[in-house]
Write a protein that holds these residues in place. Structure first.
Motif, PDB file in Angstrom:
ATOM      1  N   MET A  48       0.822  -1.207   0.000  1.00  0.00           N
ATOM      2  CA  MET A  48       0.000   0.000   0.000  1.00  0.00           C
ATOM      3  C   MET A  48       0.857   1.258   0.000  1.00  0.00           C
ATOM      4  O   MET A  48       0.483   2.269  -0.593  1.00  0.00           O
ATOM      5  N   ALA A  49       2.006   1.196   0.642  1.00  0.00           N
ATOM      6  CA  ALA A  49       2.846   2.387   0.784  1.00  0.00           C
ATOM      7  C   ALA A  49       3.719   2.651  -0.435  1.00  0.00           C
ATOM      8  O   ALA A  49       4.119   3.797  -0.667  1.00  0.00           O
ATOM      9  N   HIS A  50       4.026   1.615  -1.221  1.00  0.00           N
ATOM     10  CA  HIS A  50       4.972   1.789  -2.326  1.00  0.00           C
ATOM     11  C   HIS A  50       4.426   1.373  -3.688  1.00  0.00           C
ATOM     12  O   HIS A  50       4.616   2.095  -4.667  1.00  0.00           O
ATOM     13  N   TRP A  51       3.765   0.220  -3.759  1.00  0.00           N
ATOM     14  CA  TRP A  51       3.377  -0.320  -5.066  1.00  0.00           C
ATOM     15  C   TRP A  51       2.285   0.508  -5.729  1.00  0.00           C
ATOM     16  O   TRP A  51       2.340   0.775  -6.933  1.00  0.00           O
ATOM     17  N   LEU A  52       1.275   0.911  -4.962  1.00  0.00           N
ATOM     18  CA  LEU A  52       0.159   1.652  -5.548  1.00  0.00           C
ATOM     19  C   LEU A  52       0.613   2.994  -6.115  1.00  0.00           C
ATOM     20  O   LEU A  52       0.167   3.409  -7.188  1.00  0.00           O
ATOM     21  N   GLY A  53       1.520   3.673  -5.389  1.00  0.00           N
ATOM     22  CA  GLY A  53       2.040   4.941  -5.896  1.00  0.00           C
ATOM     23  C   GLY A  53       2.821   4.762  -7.179  1.00  0.00           C
ATOM     24  O   GLY A  53       2.721   5.571  -8.116  1.00  0.00           O
ATOM     25  N   VAL A 231     -12.303   2.558  -3.061  1.00  0.00           N
ATOM     26  CA  VAL A 231     -12.716   3.052  -1.753  1.00  0.00           C
ATOM     27  C   VAL A 231     -11.822   4.200  -1.305  1.00  0.00           C
ATOM     28  O   VAL A 231     -12.293   5.200  -0.737  1.00  0.00           O
ATOM     29  N   TRP A 232     -10.517   4.081  -1.564  1.00  0.00           N
ATOM     30  CA  TRP A 232      -9.596   5.129  -1.145  1.00  0.00           C
ATOM     31  C   TRP A 232      -9.921   6.465  -1.800  1.00  0.00           C
ATOM     32  O   TRP A 232      -9.899   7.508  -1.149  1.00  0.00           O
ATOM     33  N   VAL A 233     -10.237   6.446  -3.078  1.00  0.00           N
ATOM     34  CA  VAL A 233     -10.564   7.690  -3.785  1.00  0.00           C
ATOM     35  C   VAL A 233     -11.803   8.332  -3.180  1.00  0.00           C
ATOM     36  O   VAL A 233     -11.852   9.553  -2.949  1.00  0.00           O
ATOM     37  N   ALA A 234     -12.833   7.513  -2.893  1.00  0.00           N
ATOM     38  CA  ALA A 234     -14.051   8.049  -2.277  1.00  0.00           C
ATOM     39  C   ALA A 234     -13.750   8.621  -0.890  1.00  0.00           C
ATOM     40  O   ALA A 234     -14.279   9.677  -0.508  1.00  0.00           O
ATOM     41  N   TYR A 235     -12.900   7.936  -0.135  1.00  0.00           N
ATOM     42  CA  TYR A 235     -12.518   8.413   1.197  1.00  0.00           C
ATOM     43  C   TYR A 235     -11.707   9.699   1.105  1.00  0.00           C
ATOM     44  O   TYR A 235     -11.961  10.668   1.839  1.00  0.00           O
ATOM     45  N   ALA A 236     -10.712   9.713   0.219  1.00  0.00           N
ATOM     46  CA  ALA A 236      -9.830  10.879   0.106  1.00  0.00           C
ATOM     47  C   ALA A 236     -10.598  12.128  -0.312  1.00  0.00           C
ATOM     48  O   ALA A 236     -10.284  13.243   0.133  1.00  0.00           O
ATOM     49  N   ASN A 237     -11.609  11.976  -1.144  1.00  0.00           N
ATOM     50  CA  ASN A 237     -12.400  13.130  -1.586  1.00  0.00           C
ATOM     51  C   ASN A 237     -13.247  13.718  -0.464  1.00  0.00           C
ATOM     52  O   ASN A 237     -13.647  14.886  -0.529  1.00  0.00           O
ATOM     53  N   ASN A 238     -13.522  12.931   0.579  1.00  0.00           N
ATOM     54  CA  ASN A 238     -14.362  13.394   1.687  1.00  0.00           C
ATOM     55  C   ASN A 238     -13.613  13.415   3.013  1.00  0.00           C
ATOM     56  O   ASN A 238     -14.231  13.602   4.058  1.00  0.00           O
ATOM     57  N   ARG A 239     -12.293  13.217   2.969  1.00  0.00           N
ATOM     58  CA  ARG A 239     -11.507  13.070   4.187  1.00  0.00           C
ATOM     59  C   ARG A 239     -11.563  14.315   5.072  1.00  0.00           C
ATOM     60  O   ARG A 239     -11.750  14.219   6.293  1.00  0.00           O
ATOM     61  N   SER A 240     -11.389  15.483   4.498  1.00  0.00           N
ATOM     62  CA  SER A 240     -11.361  16.717   5.291  1.00  0.00           C
ATOM     63  C   SER A 240     -12.685  16.939   6.013  1.00  0.00           C
ATOM     64  O   SER A 240     -12.712  17.274   7.205  1.00  0.00           O
ATOM     65  N   GLU A 241     -13.787  16.755   5.301  1.00  0.00           N
ATOM     66  CA  GLU A 241     -15.101  16.933   5.913  1.00  0.00           C
ATOM     67  C   GLU A 241     -15.328  15.898   7.004  1.00  0.00           C
ATOM     68  O   GLU A 241     -15.863  16.215   8.076  1.00  0.00           O
ATOM     69  N   ARG A 278      -3.879  11.397  -8.717  1.00  0.00           N
ATOM     70  CA  ARG A 278      -3.243  12.312  -7.765  1.00  0.00           C
ATOM     71  C   ARG A 278      -3.570  11.924  -6.327  1.00  0.00           C
ATOM     72  O   ARG A 278      -2.701  11.992  -5.443  1.00  0.00           O
ATOM     73  N   LEU A 279      -4.812  11.496  -6.075  1.00  0.00           N
ATOM     74  CA  LEU A 279      -5.207  11.117  -4.723  1.00  0.00           C
ATOM     75  C   LEU A 279      -4.430   9.889  -4.235  1.00  0.00           C
ATOM     76  O   LEU A 279      -4.105   9.783  -3.055  1.00  0.00           O
ATOM     77  N   ILE A 280      -4.134   8.969  -5.136  1.00  0.00           N
ATOM     78  CA  ILE A 280      -3.299   7.818  -4.780  1.00  0.00           C
ATOM     79  C   ILE A 280      -1.869   8.277  -4.534  1.00  0.00           C
ATOM     80  O   ILE A 280      -1.216   7.882  -3.555  1.00  0.00           O
ATOM     81  N   ASP A 281      -1.377   9.135  -5.399  1.00  0.00           N
ATOM     82  CA  ASP A 281       0.015   9.578  -5.331  1.00  0.00           C
ATOM     83  C   ASP A 281       0.310  10.370  -4.058  1.00  0.00           C
ATOM     84  O   ASP A 281       1.384  10.226  -3.460  1.00  0.00           O
ATOM     85  N   ILE A 282      -0.639  11.183  -3.612  1.00  0.00           N
ATOM     86  CA  ILE A 282      -0.404  12.056  -2.468  1.00  0.00           C
ATOM     87  C   ILE A 282      -0.155  11.265  -1.184  1.00  0.00           C
ATOM     88  O   ILE A 282       0.752  11.584  -0.409  1.00  0.00           O
ATOM     89  N   ARG A 283      -0.938  10.230  -0.953  1.00  0.00           N
ATOM     90  CA  ARG A 283      -0.880   9.538   0.331  1.00  0.00           C
ATOM     91  C   ARG A 283      -0.329   8.117   0.263  1.00  0.00           C
ATOM     92  O   ARG A 283       0.001   7.543   1.292  1.00  0.00           O
ATOM     93  N   LEU A 284      -0.271   7.523  -0.899  1.00  0.00           N
ATOM     94  CA  LEU A 284       0.140   6.122  -1.012  1.00  0.00           C
ATOM     95  C   LEU A 284       1.377   5.980  -1.889  1.00  0.00           C
ATOM     96  O   LEU A 284       1.499   5.030  -2.653  1.00  0.00           O
ATOM     97  N   ASN A 285       2.282   6.938  -1.760  1.00  0.00           N
ATOM     98  CA  ASN A 285       3.509   6.881  -2.556  1.00  0.00           C
ATOM     99  C   ASN A 285       4.697   7.302  -1.697  1.00  0.00           C
ATOM    100  O   ASN A 285       5.110   8.459  -1.689  1.00  0.00           O
TER     101      ASN A 285
END
Length: 456
Positions: A48-53, A231-241, A278-285
């Protein structure tokens, strides 16, 4: 390096990250030895920390301005998992006792009492609740509660194990369904989905040790990777709220409202969608941080020469014993120092083992560090599966808690050392004062015969 050469290198490394763990799993399974959970749980975390990014940077539709640091970091992390696999392979199943790593598909098994599993679930739930109270702020209490929370995963895993051996598919899938609610729980109560995904992944990997048919496990793995990205994309788009609701004390109802919004926005992952990439790259890279460190260390910043390892040793001492212990947990300023990237005050940036091993001793540190880590994780895999097969609750709890405490691919060695030390203490207390593993009672276990062990 030409674009074609970069694409070929990406493809090679991306393939190796899939081939290596699957090959290990096949080797252990083909020899009728338990594949274990800690090695593969670690693979899941570092995946999750390296491959997805790296995957999103390799996308032919990617429009990232530069992927140089990412591919450099991904190259080094690939060396790390190869060293990890080498350490795992070099540990024979009989290295820690004549019994070796037992088969979990043999005809006769000893089941763990359901009562014991329910106790573990209760301890884990209580620990999770106390983590949100003043108790967690007491000296060393947070570390102990962190270890106790792992009991929830073990208890749920054991219930799945027992139900499967009894051919009780209804109970098995009921507990499996409850496991899928763990990410929802961590999102609503903590504002983080990562913890819940790791908990769910650990339970699923436990089940993969004995579940048949194997092809369904592989299919689930592929579907899980893609579904996790959705799921990560849906979560990341609503994470701040979501975090504003959770951390602002708005209550569970408001948090569930945001979760419902996440569900409504759930969509298939699109590799041509730049926002999703971009949402994957920001947190999972984590690769780009490692790549930055490769540029600056040791050319502009000297190696740490083991400094973070010494700090990890200090982290073992509990604060209740050493109240004035220096604050050494987390990654401190090491990430900023070795990447020359300033981060906002209060921003938590985890080093991860690839980064930390490198800034201490260079590439050789990565190779040796992951080699030792592979031996460590395989040792705990063998000891845990031995305890599970012979029905030894005490060893089962101890080796599970310590093994899971080490599964922090994105954390620092200080965090791992503190977590492992807490798990050792808590495991000892459970065995010593709660009677777990008492030969006079709790080891009188149910024995069942499952025939061939292959249901399909």
């Amino acid at each position: 390096m030409t674009t074609e050469a970069v694409d070929a290198e990406y493809l090679l490394y991306l393939s190796l990250w899939l081939i290596v763990p699957l090959s290990l799993f096949w080797l252990h399974s083909s020899r009728n030895r338990a594949a274990g959970i800690f090695v593969y749980s670690y693979f899941l975390g570092i995946f999750m920390a390296h491959w997805l990014g790296a995957l999103v940077h390799a996308s032919p539709w990617s429009q990232f301005p530069s992927s140089g640091d990412t591919i450099s970091g991904f190259r080094l992390s690939t060396y790390g998992i190869l060293a990890l696999a080498t350490g795992v392979l070099l540990v024979p199943s009989t290295a820690f006792g004549r019994q070796g790593a037992p088969s979990l598909t043999s005809q006769v098994k000893r089941l763990v009492p359901d009562r014991f599993a329910y106790q573990l679930v209760a301890i884990g739930l209580v620990a999770n609740v106390l983590s949100f109270t003043f108790v967690a702020a007491l000296p060393s209490a947070g570390a102990v509660l962190s270890a106790a929370r792992q009991c929830l995963m073990l208890g749920m895993s054991i219930m799945c194990w027992n139900a499967w051996q009894r051919n009780d598919t209804r109970t098995f899938y009921s507990w499996l369904g409850l496991a899928f609610l763990l990410p929802v729980f961590t999102v609503v109560k903590m504002g983080f989905i990562g913890f819940g995904i790791v908990m769910l992944g650990s339970i699923l990997l436990f089940i993969a040790m004995f579940y048949r048919p194997r092809w369904l496990v592989l299919l689930g793995l592929i579907g899980g990777i893609y579904g996790g990205m959705c799921v990560w994309v849906a979560y990341a788009n609503n994470r701040s709220e979501l975090r504003a609701q959770v951390w602002g004390g708005e209550g569970a109802e408001a948090s569930f409202g945001v979760v419902q919004k996440m569900y409504n926005n759930l969509a298939l992952f699109d590799f041509s969608d730049q926002n999703q990439l971009r949402l994957i790259d920001i947190r999972l890279n984590q690769n780009w941080l490692v790549g930055k460190a490769l540029v600056t260390t040791p050319h502009f910043v000297p190696y740490e020469d083991g400094k973070t390892i010494w700090e990890a040793l200090f982290a073992i001492v509990p604060r209740v014993i050493w109240p004035d212990k220096p604050e050494v947990g987390g990654s401190g300023n090491f990430v900023s120092d070795h990447t020359l990237i300033p981060f906002a005050v209060g921003t938590s940036v985890g080093m991860g083992q690839v980064f930390e091993f490198y800034i201490n001793f260079g590439i050789s540190g990565v190779l040796f560090g992951f080699f030792i880590l592979g031996i460590f994780l395989r040792y705990f895999d063998i000891r845990f599966t031995q305890a599970l097969q012979r029905g030894d609750p005490g060893d089962m709890v101890f080796f599970y808690l310590v093994g899971t405490a080490a599964l922090q691919p994105g954390g620092s060695l200080s965090e791992i050392a503190a977590a492992v030390a807490s798990a050792v203490v808590f495991g000892y207390l459970m065995i010593r004062y709660f009677g777990i593993g008492d030969r006079s009672g709790s080891r009188v276990l149910e024995t069942v015969s499952t025939g061939s062990g292959n249901r399909y």
